[in-house]
Enzyme design. Structure first.
Site, mmCIF file in Angstrom:
data_model
loop_
_atom_site.group_PDB
_atom_site.id
_atom_site.type_symbol
_atom_site.label_atom_id
_atom_site.label_comp_id
_atom_site.label_asym_id
_atom_site.label_seq_id
_atom_site.Cartn_x
_atom_site.Cartn_y
_atom_site.Cartn_z
ATOM 1 N N ASP A 204 0.844 -1.211 0.000
ATOM 2 C CA ASP A 204 0.000 0.000 0.000
ATOM 3 C C ASP A 204 0.877 1.258 0.000
ATOM 4 O O ASP A 204 0.624 2.206 -0.749
ATOM 5 C CB ASP A 204 -0.905 -0.041 1.246
ATOM 6 C CG ASP A 204 -1.675 1.247 1.461
ATOM 7 O OD1 ASP A 204 -2.717 1.420 0.812
ATOM 8 O OD2 ASP A 204 -1.220 2.092 2.262
ATOM 9 N N LYS A 208 1.314 4.388 -2.860
ATOM 10 C CA LYS A 208 1.235 5.819 -2.557
ATOM 11 C C LYS A 208 2.526 6.535 -2.953
ATOM 12 O O LYS A 208 2.488 7.658 -3.449
ATOM 13 C CB LYS A 208 0.928 6.015 -1.072
ATOM 14 C CG LYS A 208 -0.492 5.559 -0.723
ATOM 15 C CD LYS A 208 -0.697 5.463 0.764
ATOM 16 C CE LYS A 208 -2.109 5.050 1.119
ATOM 17 N NZ LYS A 208 -2.228 4.627 2.531
#
Ligand code: NAP
Length: 432
Positions: A204, A208
Site C-alpha cells: 500500500d 502511494k
C-alpha cells in the site's frame, strides 16, 4: 456542465468512503454550495448490491448496478470513484474520461499503476482527474505538490503513508509488544484488514509513493518501479537496541532525485528519535517534502477514515466545480511521459544495522569484520548485546557507515556462510 449553478455528481461505490461522501454532500449542502459557487447534487450511485443496508441510506432510485446509467446521464458532470481495487475501477475511470466526465478518485491502487495513462487521456479529453484522497487520506499532499510548491524543484519526498503499520510499529516501540500481537490488536480495532498483506508488506505504501514520486519528479513512476519490504520480520529486540542507539523504527516511503537518477523505496528504517517524522505515532501519516526554494515542508494528519477521505474528495470536487464556474473546459495537466529511470535497489546507498547471533569464542569478531572489509564496507560500531556463556553464543549489532545495498547483500550472504555466524537476525537500513 449542465447549467451554470448546478454540478451533478455520480458516485461509484457506497462503502465506507462513498457513504461519507453521500452524507456530507447531503448534510453540508449549503456550505458546500457557498464554497464551490454551484449547488453540488448527487444524481446517481453505482453499487454491486441494491438490497444491502447502507451507513447512509439513500433513496432507492439513486442506486444502480449499471455503470452506463451513470455515464449516459448528461446531468452528471463529475464522477467520484470510491470502488477500490485496480479492476474494474481503472476501466471505469477511463470510460468516464472518454464520456467527458471529470473524475475524482481515492484509488491509489489505480493511480499507482495507471495514473500516467489516465492523466494523459484526461488531458486529451479536456477533463480533470484529481486524486488528493489517494495518498494521506485527509492530509493535503497531492494539491500542494501540484499547486503550492509548483515553483520548486522537488528533491525528496519522505514519509509515513500507511497508518496500519505505523500503529503496529508505535505499539512495538512504546510498549514492547511483538509484531503478531500488535497486528492482532490493529485488526481488532479495525485499523488492519483481516488479510493485512498489502499493509504489512509495504505494498500500500509503495502504491502511494509511486503516486507521490510521479508528481514530485514529473515522471511516469508506477508501483512496480518502487522497491518494497514490509515490517513482519522486525522484533521487539530491534526496537530496544535501536533506542539505545538513538533511533526508532518507522516504515518509510522515500523518493529522492539526484544527478544519478531517482530512488523510490519503501522499507523499515531506523530514524533518529528527535526528528519530527519519528514522533508521528499511531495511525497518523506524515510526508516531508524537500524542495529547493521552500526548504523542507511537513504535512501531517489523518491518513485514512471515511470523513478525512471525504474531506479530500470533496476538496477536489470543489476545485473542479470552481474551475468550471470560472473557466469552463479547463484541462488538467498530465505528468510528462518522458523516460524514467528509477535506480535498482542494489545501487542505493545508505547505512545499515545488522543484528546477528555468533559463536562466543576468540577470533570470531575478526572473521566477521573481515567480511565487511573485503567488500569495502566500513563499520561505524559493533555492539555486543548478550552473551549466553552456557551455549557459547553472543548477540551482536553492527552498524555500518554508508555502503551500497549490493555490497551489503553480498556481505549478508558471506556472513551466513561463516560457521561462526549462527543466525542473522535483522537487517534494517539507517537514515540519518
Ligand atoms: N477507507 C479509508 O479510510 C480510505 C482512505 C483513503 C482512500 N480510500 C480508498 O477509497 C476507496 C473506497 O474505500 P472504502 O473503504 O469505501 O471501500 P469499501 O467499503 O469496500 O466500498 C466499496 C464500494 O464499492 C462498491 N463496489 C466495489 N466494486 C464494485 C463493482 N465492480 N461494481 C459496483 N460497485 C462496486 C461496493 O458495492 P457494494 O456495497 O454493493 O458491495 C461498495 O459500496 C478505495 O480505493 C480505498 O483505497 C479509503
Amino acid at each position: 456542465v449542465t447549467d451554470s449553478k448546478t454540478i451533478g455528481i455520480g458516485l461509484l461505490g457506497l462503502g465506507g468512503v462513498g457513504s461519507g461522501v453521500a452524507r456530507v454532500l447531503t448534510e453540508k449542502g449549503e456550505q458546500l454550495t457557498a464554497t464551490a459557487g454551484a449547488k453540488l447534487v448527487l444524481r446517481r450511485v453505482l453499487v454491486r448490491d441494491l438490497t444491502k443496508e447502507r451507513d447512509f441510506p439513500l433513496p432507492a432510485n439513486l442506486l444502480t448496478t449499471d455503470l452506463d446509467d451513470v455515464l449516459a446521464d448528461p446531468s452528471i458532470d463529475i464522477l467520484v470513484e470510491v470502488l477500490g481495487g485496480q479492476t474494474p475501477a481503472n476501466e471505469y475511470i477511463l470510460r468516464a474520461v472518454s464520456a467527458g466526465k471529470h473524475v475524482v478518485t481515492a484509488n491509489k491502487d489505480v493511480m499507482a499503476r495507471y495514473g500516467p495513462a489516465i492523466l494523459e487521456a484526461a488531458a486529451e479529453q479536456g477533463v480533470q482527474v484529481l486524486y488528493e484522497a489517494s495518498v494521506g487520506g485527509g492530509t493535503p499532499i497531492i494539491g500542494p505538490l501540484q499547486r503550492d510548491l509548483a515553483a520548486n524543484e522537488i528533491i525528496a519526498v519522505n514519509g509515513i503513508v500507511n497508518g496500519t503499520t505505523n500503529y503496529i510499529l508505535t505499539r512495538m516501540a512504546h510498549d514492547g509488544v511483538d509484531f503478531a500481537e500488535a497486528l492482532k490488536e490493529a485488526q481488532d480495532l479495525g485499523y488492519a484488514e483481516p488479510d493485512p498483506t498489502n499493509d504489512v508488506e509495504g505494498i500500500d505504501a509503495a502504491y502511494k509513493l509511486a503516486v507521490l514520486a510521479s508528481l514530485a519528479f514529473q515522471a511516469p513512476i508506477v508501483d512496480t518501479d518502487v522497491y518494497h519490504e514490509g515490517i513482519t520480520s522486525l522484533t521487539a529486540r530491534d526496537f530496544l537496541y535501536g533506542r539505545e542507539l538513538g533511533y526508532t523504527i518507522k516504515l518509510m516511503a522515500m523518493a529522492r532525485r539526484d544527478d544519478h537518477g531517482i530512488e523510490a523505496r519503501v522499507h523499515p528504517v531506523l530514524i533518529p528519535v528527535d526528528t519530527m517524522i519519528a514522533k508521528v505515532d499511531g495511525v497518523l501519516n506524515a510526508v516531508e517534502v524537500e524542495t529547493d526554494l521552500a526548504g523542507k515542508v511537513l504535512f501531517h494528519g489523518q491518513g485514512a477514515g471515511a470523513m478525512p477521505t471525504t474531506s479530500a474528495i470533496l476538496a477536489d470536487v470543489i476545485t473542479i466545480t470552481k474551475g468550471q464556474m470560472e473557466r469552463p473546459g479547463t484541462t488538467a495537466v498530465a505528468p510528462t511521459t518522458g523516460e524514467t529511470s528509477v535506480k535498482p535497489m542494489a545501487d542505493v546507498e545508505t547505512k545499515y544495522y545488522i543484528r546477528m547471533n555468533i559463536a562466543e569464542r576468540p577470533g570470531v569478531l575478526a572473521q566477521i569484520t573481515r567480511v565487511f572489509g573485503d567488500l569495502q564496507i566500513s563499520i561505524a560500531s559493533v555492539i555486543q548485546k548478550e552473551i549466553d556463556f552456557k551455549a557459547l553464543r553472543a548477540e551482536i549489532v553492527i552498524v555500518t557507515n554508508r555502503a551500497r545495498e549490493s555490497s551489503i547483500q553480498n556481505a549478508l550472504q558471506d556472513l551466513a556462510a561463516l560457521e561462526v555466524v549462527l543466525e542473522i537476525g535483522t537487517m534494517i537500513r539507517v537514515e540519518d
